[in-house]
Design an enzyme around this catalytic site. Sequence first.
Site, PDB file in Angstrom:
ATOM      1  N   CYS A 186      40.993 -36.739  27.563  1.00  0.00           N
ATOM      2  CA  CYS A 186      40.231 -36.169  28.682  1.00  0.00           C
ATOM      3  C   CYS A 186      39.555 -34.874  28.220  1.00  0.00           C
ATOM      4  O   CYS A 186      38.656 -34.914  27.396  1.00  0.00           O
ATOM      5  CB  CYS A 186      41.144 -35.965  29.882  1.00  0.00           C
ATOM      6  SG  CYS A 186      40.275 -35.442  31.372  1.00  0.00           S
ATOM      7  N   ASP A 233      36.199 -46.085  34.669  1.00  0.00           N
ATOM      8  CA  ASP A 233      36.154 -44.620  34.568  1.00  0.00           C
ATOM      9  C   ASP A 233      34.695 -44.186  34.696  1.00  0.00           C
ATOM     10  O   ASP A 233      34.082 -43.715  33.738  1.00  0.00           O
ATOM     11  CB  ASP A 233      36.754 -44.171  33.235  1.00  0.00           C
ATOM     12  CG  ASP A 233      36.968 -42.670  33.150  1.00  0.00           C
ATOM     13  OD1 ASP A 233      36.673 -41.962  34.135  1.00  0.00           O
ATOM     14  OD2 ASP A 233      37.435 -42.202  32.093  1.00  0.00           O
ATOM     15  N   HIS A 264      41.041 -44.057  33.759  1.00  0.00           N
ATOM     16  CA  HIS A 264      41.089 -42.805  33.018  1.00  0.00           C
ATOM     17  C   HIS A 264      42.562 -42.384  32.898  1.00  0.00           C
ATOM     18  O   HIS A 264      43.299 -42.381  33.880  1.00  0.00           O
ATOM     19  CB  HIS A 264      40.293 -41.744  33.781  1.00  0.00           C
ATOM     20  CG  HIS A 264      40.181 -40.448  33.069  1.00  0.00           C
ATOM     21  ND1 HIS A 264      39.105 -40.138  32.260  1.00  0.00           N
ATOM     22  CD2 HIS A 264      40.982 -39.366  33.051  1.00  0.00           C
ATOM     23  CE1 HIS A 264      39.256 -38.916  31.780  1.00  0.00           C
ATOM     24  NE2 HIS A 264      40.398 -38.431  32.245  1.00  0.00           N
TER      25      HIS A 264
END
Length: 296
Positions: A186, A233, A264
């Site tokens: 991320c 995502d 995600h």
Amino acid sequence: MSLKTAADFKPEVLQLFDKYVHGLIPRREFLARAGQYAVAGVTAEGLLNALSPRFADAQEVQHSDPRIQARYVEYPSPKGYGTLRGYLVQPAGAKGRLPTVLVVHENRGLNPHIEDIARRLALDGFIAFAPDALFPLGGYPGDEDKARELFPKLDQTKSREDFIAAVAILKGLPQGNGKVGVTGFCYGGGISNFLATRIPDLAAAVPFYGGQPPLEDVAKIKAPLLVHYASDDERINAGWPKFEAALTAAGVKHQIYFYPDTLHGFNNNTTPRYQPAAAKLAWQRTVDFFRTHLKA
């Protein structure tokens, strides 16, 4: 309470949780909006608790595992916050100089999950270093909500210089072979992409569902990329087509994988978004990629 899976939640709740985790909505708004999907006596607070990380249950390698040597270290970072602190892990009793990997956390700092990732890399034969971007603000506070509140207070220019310094530290480690790879998740995936644009001799980069770098910087990338994306995502994947076109135009070596039916954070085994089969495959590809590109 057993760890649930994404299938236990309505898609709308998972979307709200993604926004909450990434600071797009506050806790109060998540609770207010998620409450309408709570059923059978489950409260909005209960939904949030069920979606939040369970570090102890998901840990794969203990800090005290005799197969590794793990410690917290501090290094100077004159262009960043002055000093960076991180978690350095290496195989116990290893002979010869080893390849090194920088591990970059999500937007909550160096939490127990990222430390576990570093230990897994050590078991795979790498020296792993996981800095804590929150160190200048007191370090990871031991609470995900507090960490999330701290993160926007960082000066990202300084934080990025800290990660650049971390690569130089790994490159110069006496027990390392001089080859440095980076992986991140991320926020850390975005930092992995950023480092690839800033460090010409970076040996490899493996971003997991990370934000793409500015397109004008893509031609600066010299390291081969292995890019992991979740299939579902939308926020992150929206930037991929132009990024891929820029990589191809610049002749950057890259591999891209989209993992079907994943969200995600699918590699993070502390939350219900974890998808075991996809995570196992992505991790094996990551280790193989590093073994190929981080050879002395």
